[in-house]
Design a protein around this motif. Structure first.
Motif, PDB file in Angstrom:
ATOM      1  N   GLY A 219       0.792  -1.322  -0.072  1.00 54.22           N
ATOM      2  CA  GLY A 219      -0.016  -0.161   0.105  1.00 54.22           C
ATOM      3  C   GLY A 219       0.836   1.286   0.068  1.00 54.22           C
ATOM      4  N   ARG A 220       0.104   2.513  -0.150  1.00 56.17           N
ATOM      5  CA  ARG A 220       0.762   3.668  -0.033  1.00 56.17           C
ATOM      6  C   ARG A 220       1.478   4.056   1.438  1.00 56.17           C
ATOM      7  NH1 ARG A 220      -1.562   3.195  -3.877  1.00 56.17           N
ATOM      8  NH2 ARG A 220       0.114   1.527  -4.148  1.00 56.17           N
ATOM      9  N   GLU A 221       2.566   4.751   1.373  1.00 51.08           N
ATOM     10  CA  GLU A 221       3.336   5.132   2.495  1.00 51.08           C
ATOM     11  C   GLU A 221       2.495   5.496   3.744  1.00 51.08           C
ATOM     12  OE1 GLU A 221       7.700   6.274   2.465  1.00 51.08           O
ATOM     13  OE2 GLU A 221       6.665   8.064   3.020  1.00 51.08           O
ATOM     14  N   VAL A 222       2.492   5.117   4.726  1.00 50.60           N
ATOM     15  CA  VAL A 222       1.912   5.814   5.986  1.00 50.60           C
ATOM     16  C   VAL A 222       2.920   6.061   7.079  1.00 50.60           C
ATOM     17  CG1 VAL A 222      -0.244   5.975   7.470  1.00 50.60           C
ATOM     18  CG2 VAL A 222      -0.488   4.791   5.309  1.00 50.60           C
ATOM     19  N   SER A 223       3.195   7.162   7.535  1.00 56.48           N
ATOM     20  CA  SER A 223       4.094   7.442   8.749  1.00 56.48           C
ATOM     21  C   SER A 223       3.344   7.389  10.230  1.00 56.48           C
ATOM     22  CB  SER A 223       4.806   8.554   8.620  1.00 56.48           C
ATOM     23  OG  SER A 223       5.488   8.804   7.418  1.00 56.48           O
ATOM     24  N   ARG A 224       4.041   6.771  10.952  1.00 55.19           N
ATOM     25  CA  ARG A 224       3.505   6.489  12.468  1.00 55.19           C
ATOM     26  C   ARG A 224       3.820   7.865  13.269  1.00 55.19           C
ATOM     27  NH1 ARG A 224       5.480   1.427  15.826  1.00 55.19           N
ATOM     28  NH2 ARG A 224       3.917   1.438  17.689  1.00 55.19           N
ATOM     29  N   PRO A 225       2.721   8.412  13.917  1.00 54.57           N
ATOM     30  CA  PRO A 225       3.294   9.542  14.529  1.00 54.57           C
ATOM     31  C   PRO A 225       4.384   9.379  15.615  1.00 54.57           C
ATOM     32  CG  PRO A 225       0.761   8.878  14.891  1.00 54.57           C
ATOM     33  CD  PRO A 225       1.550   7.788  14.188  1.00 54.57           C
ATOM     34  N   LEU A 226       5.387  10.434  15.634  1.00 53.58           N
ATOM     35  CA  LEU A 226       6.593  10.274  16.275  1.00 53.58           C
ATOM     36  C   LEU A 226       6.355  10.015  17.889  1.00 53.58           C
ATOM     37  CD1 LEU A 226       9.653  10.329  16.088  1.00 53.58           C
ATOM     38  CD2 LEU A 226       9.516  12.861  16.499  1.00 53.58           C
ATOM     39  N   ASP A 227       5.346  10.851  18.360  1.00 45.58           N
ATOM     40  CA  ASP A 227       5.139  10.426  19.831  1.00 45.58           C
ATOM     41  C   ASP A 227       4.833   9.135  20.311  1.00 45.58           C
ATOM     42  OD1 ASP A 227       2.753  10.585  18.788  1.00 45.58           O
ATOM     43  OD2 ASP A 227       1.642  11.838  20.391  1.00 45.58           O
ATOM     44  N   GLU A 228       4.321   8.229  19.319  1.00 44.94           N
ATOM     45  CA  GLU A 228       3.951   6.938  19.391  1.00 44.94           C
ATOM     46  C   GLU A 228       5.305   6.026  19.298  1.00 44.94           C
ATOM     47  OE1 GLU A 228       0.217   6.231  17.188  1.00 44.94           O
ATOM     48  OE2 GLU A 228       1.013   4.041  17.027  1.00 44.94           O
ATOM     49  N   ILE A 229       5.946   6.603  18.409  1.00 43.94           N
ATOM     50  CA  ILE A 229       7.386   5.868  18.070  1.00 43.94           C
ATOM     51  C   ILE A 229       8.087   5.920  19.315  1.00 43.94           C
ATOM     52  CG2 ILE A 229       9.506   5.766  16.803  1.00 43.94           C
ATOM     53  CD1 ILE A 229       7.795   6.930  14.289  1.00 43.94           C
ATOM     54  N   VAL A 230       8.314   7.318  19.816  1.00 43.29           N
ATOM     55  CA  VAL A 230       9.110   7.473  21.022  1.00 43.29           C
ATOM     56  C   VAL A 230       8.704   6.656  22.212  1.00 43.29           C
ATOM     57  CG1 VAL A 230       9.850   9.345  22.660  1.00 43.29           C
ATOM     58  CG2 VAL A 230      10.154   9.590  19.972  1.00 43.29           C
ATOM     59  N   GLU A 231       7.213   6.572  22.302  1.00 42.92           N
ATOM     60  CA  GLU A 231       6.742   5.820  23.621  1.00 42.92           C
ATOM     61  C   GLU A 231       7.131   4.406  23.258  1.00 42.92           C
ATOM     62  OE1 GLU A 231       2.595   6.574  23.895  1.00 42.92           O
ATOM     63  OE2 GLU A 231       2.371   4.707  25.199  1.00 42.92           O
ATOM     64  N   ALA A 232       6.957   3.719  22.190  1.00 33.63           N
ATOM     65  CA  ALA A 232       7.356   2.326  21.947  1.00 33.63           C
ATOM     66  C   ALA A 232       8.647   2.080  22.165  1.00 33.63           C
ATOM     67  CB  ALA A 232       6.824   1.976  20.724  1.00 33.63           C
ATOM     68  N   ALA A 233       9.715   2.889  21.874  1.00 33.00           N
ATOM     69  CA  ALA A 233      11.092   2.846  22.021  1.00 33.00           C
ATOM     70  C   ALA A 233      11.592   3.017  23.484  1.00 33.00           C
ATOM     71  CB  ALA A 233      11.929   4.057  21.388  1.00 33.00           C
ATOM     72  N   ARG A 234      10.669   3.746  24.151  1.00 36.02           N
ATOM     73  CA  ARG A 234      11.132   4.115  25.637  1.00 36.02           C
ATOM     74  C   ARG A 234      10.596   2.496  26.402  1.00 36.02           C
ATOM     75  NH1 ARG A 234       8.625   9.495  26.471  1.00 36.02           N
ATOM     76  NH2 ARG A 234      10.485  10.858  25.783  1.00 36.02           N
ATOM     77  N   GLU A 235       9.462   2.057  26.074  1.00 34.23           N
ATOM     78  CA  GLU A 235       9.106   1.029  26.483  1.00 34.23           C
ATOM     79  C   GLU A 235      10.040  -0.430  26.193  1.00 34.23           C
ATOM     80  OE1 GLU A 235       4.897  -0.193  25.288  1.00 34.23           O
ATOM     81  OE2 GLU A 235       4.223   1.685  26.369  1.00 34.23           O
ATOM     82  N   LEU A 236      10.542  -0.219  25.195  1.00 32.10           N
ATOM     83  CA  LEU A 236      11.405  -1.433  24.701  1.00 32.10           C
ATOM     84  C   LEU A 236      12.724  -1.241  25.499  1.00 32.10           C
ATOM     85  CD1 LEU A 236      10.981  -1.152  20.750  1.00 32.10           C
ATOM     86  CD2 LEU A 236      10.401  -3.167  22.284  1.00 32.10           C
ATOM     87  N   VAL A 237      13.218  -0.168  25.711  1.00 36.07           N
ATOM     88  CA  VAL A 237      14.597   0.258  26.411  1.00 36.07           C
ATOM     89  C   VAL A 237      14.265  -0.387  28.000  1.00 36.07           C
ATOM     90  CG1 VAL A 237      16.087   2.002  27.340  1.00 36.07           C
ATOM     91  CG2 VAL A 237      15.303   2.022  25.152  1.00 36.07           C
ATOM     92  N   ALA A 238      13.065   0.076  28.360  1.00 31.88           N
ATOM     93  CA  ALA A 238      12.883  -0.416  29.773  1.00 31.88           C
ATOM     94  C   ALA A 238      12.712  -1.913  30.057  1.00 31.88           C
ATOM     95  CB  ALA A 238      11.430   0.264  30.148  1.00 31.88           C
ATOM     96  N   ASP A 239      12.302  -2.750  28.861  1.00 31.64           N
ATOM     97  CA  ASP A 239      12.312  -4.110  28.878  1.00 31.64           C
ATOM     98  C   ASP A 239      13.427  -4.592  28.363  1.00 31.64           C
ATOM     99  OD1 ASP A 239      10.490  -6.081  28.851  1.00 31.64           O
ATOM    100  OD2 ASP A 239       9.973  -6.294  26.827  1.00 31.64           O
ATOM    101  N   GLY A 240      14.713  -4.039  28.446  1.00 32.49           N
ATOM    102  CA  GLY A 240      15.921  -4.667  28.573  1.00 32.49           C
ATOM    103  C   GLY A 240      16.422  -4.578  26.861  1.00 32.49           C
ATOM    104  N   VAL A 241      15.790  -3.795  25.943  1.00 34.94           N
ATOM    105  CA  VAL A 241      16.395  -3.973  24.730  1.00 34.94           C
ATOM    106  C   VAL A 241      17.495  -3.151  24.505  1.00 34.94           C
ATOM    107  CG1 VAL A 241      15.689  -3.353  22.189  1.00 34.94           C
ATOM    108  CG2 VAL A 241      13.862  -4.450  23.691  1.00 34.94           C
ATOM    109  N   ARG A 242      18.542  -3.654  23.767  1.00 33.47           N
ATOM    110  CA  ARG A 242      19.982  -2.984  23.480  1.00 33.47           C
ATOM    111  C   ARG A 242      19.889  -2.317  22.160  1.00 33.47           C
ATOM    112  NH1 ARG A 242      23.783  -3.373  27.418  1.00 33.47           N
ATOM    113  NH2 ARG A 242      25.031  -2.736  25.810  1.00 33.47           N
ATOM    114  N   GLU A 243      19.160  -3.081  21.043  1.00 33.18           N
ATOM    115  CA  GLU A 243      19.111  -2.524  19.648  1.00 33.18           C
ATOM    116  C   GLU A 243      17.838  -2.693  19.210  1.00 33.18           C
ATOM    117  OE1 GLU A 243      22.837  -4.068  16.992  1.00 33.18           O
ATOM    118  OE2 GLU A 243      20.845  -4.948  16.474  1.00 33.18           O
ATOM    119  N   ILE A 244      17.751  -1.345  18.641  1.00 35.75           N
ATOM    120  CA  ILE A 244      16.522  -1.336  17.926  1.00 35.75           C
ATOM    121  C   ILE A 244      16.857  -0.984  16.434  1.00 35.75           C
ATOM    122  CG2 ILE A 244      14.598   0.610  17.600  1.00 35.75           C
ATOM    123  CD1 ILE A 244      14.646   0.922  20.598  1.00 35.75           C
TER     124      ILE A 244
END
Ligand code: 5AD
Ligand code: SF4
Length: 444
Positions: free
Chosen positions: A173-198
């Motif tokens: 399909g056509r390109e759809v970007s995810r809102p940045l605040d949602e991306i940042v929130e997801a990244a924070r959760e991943l880091v809190a979950d012990g993720v070292r590489e995204i």
């Protein structure tokens, strides 16, 4: 009740790898557990790729061969999703009647209910999108990550480029970007979950935000995710026409961003690039490589190249060889052009005979191997910071990991050391040997 076990078979790109982690999460939530062999599974899911004919044929072969399970008295549910599911829909189910569920590229959340309906009604279920603007990044069950320390993070889906050979825009399909605040929130959760590489994911990450007027673009997104405190940050895939100076500056200035860029060039000749609708010239590509190397001298560069595009002459092909020599890629993924129905290039006259394309492909592959060997040899004796993934598939006495330039490294496990304790750790490694496709080293 869907049974107790599932098996997922994933083909194709990183987006499919991410989708299969999400499906694993959904099926675990439904009470199922992963098994290694399809023969032991109550639910078998295929995530498919149709970017080239080979991947297409393999899928049809593998799914067809599962008929033996159904005729042997077992009744596993078979679901086929991803790009072929999206492209073929009902036709796929008609062609292989023992498929129970077909689902499209934006229909993951429906998978469990489709399986339940198929099981209860004993009738096949098909669901795929018609309008990709409906794409959303709605939260799903947390993905079950293949490596607990590594996460895929989608920042956009779809593609607006319509390169003339490529089927992706039709199935994703056509390109759809995810809102940045949602991306940042997801990244924070991943880091809190012990993720070292995204790894930030999108068909064309560099055009991130273009569909969200006035919103941040890719350079800012990269900076914002790095600020979440992740140790390593990569992204794929980049389009040369959209790789901005701002992005290169953020890459150079941000220690967490990997010293690695996959920058598909596809061809070394301007006429072929124009016929491919890549919207850049060879000179413009080389200018971007120059800008990258000026800002990040030790950057690892990989690329994708197609040989045998319709009408490709010997001289045009030699331009590709010449470009590979000129850039000195660390790695290149090389493909023989494969006509995809519905794309513009499939209708072009002068398709190249397979033997000729194969002969060019082999010449290109040999050159790529030489280039990769030379680039790796330059790392002999250096010290690299390596994130360890786990035992090598070839030899369990070896651990594999990746440098900050994303090069694969094999390291012997020190006597008495616990392999599992090294997983997800980043340690210094001295490079003691180099090959075309990997490095060898010892822990410092
Ligand atoms: N034939 C051959 N290679 C293709 N790719 C995409 N479409 C085709 C095709 N029809 C290659 C491109 C792309 C990579 C993912 O697959 O090089 O970058
Ligand atoms: Fe396909 Fe081109 Fe989009 Fe990449 S940028 S997914 S090659 S259309």
């Amino acid at each position: 009740m869907l049974g107790r076990s599932y098996h997922i078979k994933t083909f194709g790109c990183q987006m499919n790898k991410y989708d299969s982690e999400r499906i694993a999460g959904l099926l675990e939530d439904a009470g199922l557990r992963a098994v290694d062999a399809p023969d032991d599974a109550d639910v078998i899911v295929f995530l498919t790729c149709c970017v080239r004919e080979g991947a297409d044929e393999r899928l049809y072969g593998q799914v067809a061969s599962l008929k033996r399970l159904k005729t042997a008295g077992k009744t596993p549910l078979i679901a086929v999703g991803g790009c072929i599911g999206q492209r073929d829909g009902e036709d796929l189910q008609k062609r292989i009647p023992h498929i129970d569920v077909v689902f499209g590229t934006h229909n993951l959340n429906e998978l469990v209910s489709l399986l339940q309906r198929a099981a209860a009604s004993k009738t096949p279920q098909v669901s795929r999108w018609e309008d990709s603007s409906a794409a959303d990044f709605e939260r799903l069950a947390p993905e079950l990550r293949e490596h607990p320390f590594h996460a895929w993070l989608p920042i956009s889906v779809g593609c607006n480029n319509f390169c003339s050979y490529c089927i992706v825009p039709y199935v994703r399909g056509r390109e759809v970007s995810r809102p940045l605040d949602e991306i940042v929130e997801a990244a924070r959760e991943l880091v809190a979950d012990g993720v070292r590489e995204i790894t930030l994911l999108g068909q064309n990450v560099n055009s991130y935000g273009r569909d969200r007027y006035g919103e941040p673009r890719f350079a800012e997104a990269l900076e914002a995710v790095a600020a979440c405190g992740v140790s390593r940050l990569g992204f794929a895939t980049s389009h040369p026409k959209d790789l901005s100076d701002a992005t290169i500056a953020v890459m150079a200035a941000t220690p967490a961003v990997l010293r690695y860029l996959h920058l598909p060039v596809q061809h070394g000749n301007d006429e072929v690039l124009a016929a491919m609708r890549r919207v850049y010239t060879r000179a413009q590509y080389l200018e971007r490589v120059g800008a990258l190397r000026a800002a990040i001298p030790d950057i690892t560069l990989s690329t994708d190249i197609i040989v045998g595009f319709p009408g490709e002459t010997e001289a045009q092909f030699e331009d590709t060889l010449d470009l590979v020599r000129q850039v000195g890629f660390d790695q290149a993924f090389t493909f023989i052009y494969s006509p995809r129905e519905g794309t513009r290039a499939a209708a072009l006259p002068d398709q190249i005979p397979h033997e000729l394309a194969l002969e060019r492909f082999e010449r290109l592959a040999a050159l790529v191997q030489t280039s990769a060997t030379e680039r790796n040899a330059a790392l002999q004796g250096s010290t690299q910071s390596v994130l360890f993934e786990g035992p090598s598939k070839r030899d369990p006495a070896l651990m594999t990991g990746r440098t900050r330039g994303y090069k694969l490294v094999h390291v012997p496990v020190p006597a008495g050391a616990d392999q599992s304790a090294l997983r997800g750790k980043e340690l210094l490694v001295r490079i003691t040997g180099t090959q075309a496709f990997y490095l060898q080293g010892t822990l410092e």
